[in-house]
Design a protein around this motif. Structure first.
Motif, PDB file in Angstrom:
ATOM      1  N   HIS A   1       0.834  -1.206   0.000  1.00  0.00           N
ATOM      2  CA  HIS A   1       0.000   0.000   0.000  1.00  0.00           C
ATOM      3  C   HIS A   1       0.867   1.254   0.000  1.00  0.00           C
ATOM      4  CE1 HIS A   1      -2.678   3.124   1.701  1.00  0.00           C
ATOM      5  NE2 HIS A   1      -3.602   2.493   1.015  1.00  0.00           N
ATOM      6  N   ARG A   2       1.947   1.240   0.781  1.00  0.00           N
ATOM      7  CA  ARG A   2       2.847   2.400   0.810  1.00  0.00           C
ATOM      8  C   ARG A   2       3.527   2.590  -0.546  1.00  0.00           C
ATOM      9  NH1 ARG A   2       6.892   2.173   5.729  1.00  0.00           N
ATOM     10  NH2 ARG A   2       7.499   4.139   4.726  1.00  0.00           N
ATOM     11  N   TRP A   3       3.937   1.480  -1.167  1.00  0.00           N
ATOM     12  CA  TRP A   3       4.557   1.578  -2.489  1.00  0.00           C
ATOM     13  C   TRP A   3       3.574   2.146  -3.503  1.00  0.00           C
ATOM     14  CZ3 TRP A   3       2.671  -1.424  -6.602  1.00  0.00           C
ATOM     15  CH2 TRP A   3       3.375  -1.268  -7.811  1.00  0.00           C
ATOM     16  N   ALA A   4       2.341   1.655  -3.466  1.00  0.00           N
ATOM     17  CA  ALA A   4       1.326   2.123  -4.406  1.00  0.00           C
ATOM     18  C   ALA A   4       1.021   3.603  -4.190  1.00  0.00           C
ATOM     19  CB  ALA A   4       0.059   1.286  -4.272  1.00  0.00           C
ATOM     20  N   ALA A   5       0.979   4.023  -2.916  1.00  0.00           N
ATOM     21  CA  ALA A   5       0.713   5.424  -2.622  1.00  0.00           C
ATOM     22  C   ALA A   5       1.812   6.315  -3.205  1.00  0.00           C
ATOM     23  CB  ALA A   5       0.599   5.634  -1.110  1.00  0.00           C
ATOM     24  N   GLY A   6       3.057   5.880  -3.053  1.00  0.00           N
ATOM     25  CA  GLY A   6       4.155   6.653  -3.626  1.00  0.00           C
ATOM     26  C   GLY A   6       4.069   6.717  -5.140  1.00  0.00           C
ATOM     27  N   GLY A   7       3.723   5.579  -5.756  1.00  0.00           N
ATOM     28  CA  GLY A   7       3.577   5.560  -7.204  1.00  0.00           C
ATOM     29  C   GLY A   7       2.470   6.466  -7.694  1.00  0.00           C
TER      30      GLY A   7
ATOM     31  N   ALA B   1      10.915  11.165 -10.269  1.00  0.00           N
ATOM     32  CA  ALA B   1      11.838  10.859  -9.175  1.00  0.00           C
ATOM     33  C   ALA B   1      11.117  10.116  -8.049  1.00  0.00           C
ATOM     34  CB  ALA B   1      12.470  12.146  -8.645  1.00  0.00           C
ATOM     35  N   VAL B   2       9.889  10.550  -7.749  1.00  0.00           N
ATOM     36  CA  VAL B   2       9.105   9.876  -6.706  1.00  0.00           C
ATOM     37  C   VAL B   2       8.792   8.438  -7.113  1.00  0.00           C
ATOM     38  CG1 VAL B   2       6.865   9.832  -5.530  1.00  0.00           C
ATOM     39  CG2 VAL B   2       8.114  11.986  -5.750  1.00  0.00           C
ATOM     40  N   MET B   3       8.432   8.241  -8.374  1.00  0.00           N
ATOM     41  CA  MET B   3       8.109   6.889  -8.853  1.00  0.00           C
ATOM     42  C   MET B   3       9.334   5.984  -8.822  1.00  0.00           C
ATOM     43  SD  MET B   3       5.589   7.995 -12.007  1.00  0.00           S
ATOM     44  CE  MET B   3       5.212   6.325 -12.545  1.00  0.00           C
ATOM     45  N   VAL B   4      10.484   6.525  -9.213  1.00  0.00           N
ATOM     46  CA  VAL B   4      11.724   5.742  -9.174  1.00  0.00           C
ATOM     47  C   VAL B   4      12.082   5.388  -7.740  1.00  0.00           C
ATOM     48  CG1 VAL B   4      14.210   5.839  -9.576  1.00  0.00           C
ATOM     49  CG2 VAL B   4      12.626   6.625 -11.346  1.00  0.00           C
TER      50      VAL B   4
ATOM     51  N   GLY C   1       9.861   2.614  -6.482  1.00  0.00           N
ATOM     52  CA  GLY C   1      10.284   1.326  -7.020  1.00  0.00           C
ATOM     53  C   GLY C   1      11.531   0.798  -6.333  1.00  0.00           C
ATOM     54  N   ALA C   2      12.492   1.673  -6.081  1.00  0.00           N
ATOM     55  CA  ALA C   2      13.720   1.264  -5.400  1.00  0.00           C
ATOM     56  C   ALA C   2      13.428   0.826  -3.970  1.00  0.00           C
ATOM     57  CB  ALA C   2      14.727   2.413  -5.417  1.00  0.00           C
ATOM     58  N   TRP C   3      12.517   1.536  -3.303  1.00  0.00           N
ATOM     59  CA  TRP C   3      12.125   1.182  -1.935  1.00  0.00           C
ATOM     60  C   TRP C   3      11.497  -0.205  -1.904  1.00  0.00           C
ATOM     61  CZ3 TRP C   3       7.222   0.315   0.218  1.00  0.00           C
ATOM     62  CH2 TRP C   3       7.165   0.289   1.613  1.00  0.00           C
ATOM     63  N   MET C   4      10.653  -0.497  -2.881  1.00  0.00           N
ATOM     64  CA  MET C   4      10.026  -1.811  -2.943  1.00  0.00           C
ATOM     65  C   MET C   4      11.067  -2.899  -3.193  1.00  0.00           C
ATOM     66  SD  MET C   4       7.436  -3.830  -2.832  1.00  0.00           S
ATOM     67  CE  MET C   4       5.812  -3.159  -3.171  1.00  0.00           C
ATOM     68  N   ARG C   5      12.001  -2.643  -4.071  1.00  0.00           N
ATOM     69  CA  ARG C   5      13.047  -3.651  -4.343  1.00  0.00           C
ATOM     70  C   ARG C   5      13.899  -3.914  -3.111  1.00  0.00           C
ATOM     71  NH1 ARG C   5      13.013  -0.836  -9.235  1.00  0.00           N
ATOM     72  NH2 ARG C   5      14.743   0.502  -8.593  1.00  0.00           N
ATOM     73  N   ARG C   6      14.202  -2.872  -2.348  1.00  0.00           N
ATOM     74  CA  ARG C   6      14.984  -3.060  -1.122  1.00  0.00           C
ATOM     75  C   ARG C   6      14.209  -3.911  -0.115  1.00  0.00           C
ATOM     76  NH1 ARG C   6      16.184   2.449  -1.910  1.00  0.00           N
ATOM     77  NH2 ARG C   6      14.656   3.041  -0.306  1.00  0.00           N
TER      78      ARG C   6
END
Length: 223
Positions: free
Chosen positions: A142-148, A179-182, A185-190
């Motif tokens: 949900h946090r990743w989707a919100a950032g996206g 930049a926010v979307m990238v 995505g990086a946060w999700m991969r980590r």
């Protein structure tokens, strides 16, 4: 071994492996050996114990779950997917297997499928380990989707402004949105890397817990 924590000695794992070798048909021993191996970060030993146990108890959902987690940690994602699919065919309602399927889907980048499977694992009661782990992972997604969504909104607004004749502001907003979307995505991969590695981190499940330890009185002889 202190069963109040997730830290178990290698001596215990070796003892369990010896017990499993002596009693290969003992389901609780196979489950405990695979679980302790995963808690110690020994994915290959966990895989062996789970596969060995499944030779005698192929339909056990716990062994299938431990095997899937071991394969996922070893980056054998396709094999983990096959194990989970076969096990869910036998026990389609098992929350642990839905959790395993969700984790495999996350590792493959299939976020929507992961979200749906986590909903099945979470269920209505949220009382068991699978439910709590699934709820934690759903919050992460949900946090990743919100950032996206925030990033996409900024990009969309920037495009509108550029079209309306404000290229500087529009370009800045679009760049910020990308930049926010990238970053999302990086946060999700980590986070997926932490999940796969099984490292303890606040707000992230390790996918295994002593809560999953089998309750078999006969197992006590092997501790």
């Amino acid at each position: 071994c202190d069963w109040s924590s997730d830290v178990c000695s290698s001596d215990l794992l070796a003892t369990l492996e010896e017990g499993l070798d002596a009693q290969p048909g003992r389901l609780a021993l196979a489950q405990a050996t695979a679980l302790v191996a995963l808690l110690e970060g020994q994915a290959e030993r966990a895989e062996f114990a789970a596969r060995f146990g499944r030779l005698h108890r192929a339909s056990d959902p716990h062994l299938a779950y431990f095997l899937a987690v071991a394969l996922y940690r070893s980056r054998k994602t396709r094999e983990a997917e096959e194990v989970v699919a076969e096990a869910r065919g036998r026990a389609p309602q098992a929350p642990l297997l839905a959790l395993a399927a969700a984790v495999v889907a996350l590792g493959q980048g299939r976020i929507l499928t992961c979200w749906r499977l986590l909903g099945l694992a979470e269920g209505p009661e949220r009382a068991n380990y699978a439910s709590r782990a699934a709820a934690t992972l759903r919050r992460m997604i949900h946090r990743w989707a919100a950032g996206g969504l925030v990033g996409a909104g900024l990009v969309g607004t920037g495009v509108v402004l550029v079209t309306a004749g404000q290229p500087l502001l529009g370009g800045a907003l679009s760049a910020a949105g990308l930049a926010v979307m990238v970053a999302a995505g990086a946060w999700m991969r980590r986070n997926e890397a932490v999940l796969r590695g099984g490292q303890p981190r606040h707000g992230m499940p390790r996918l295994v817990s002593l809560e999953l330890l089998p309750r078999d009185r006969e197992l006590e002889r092997h501790h």
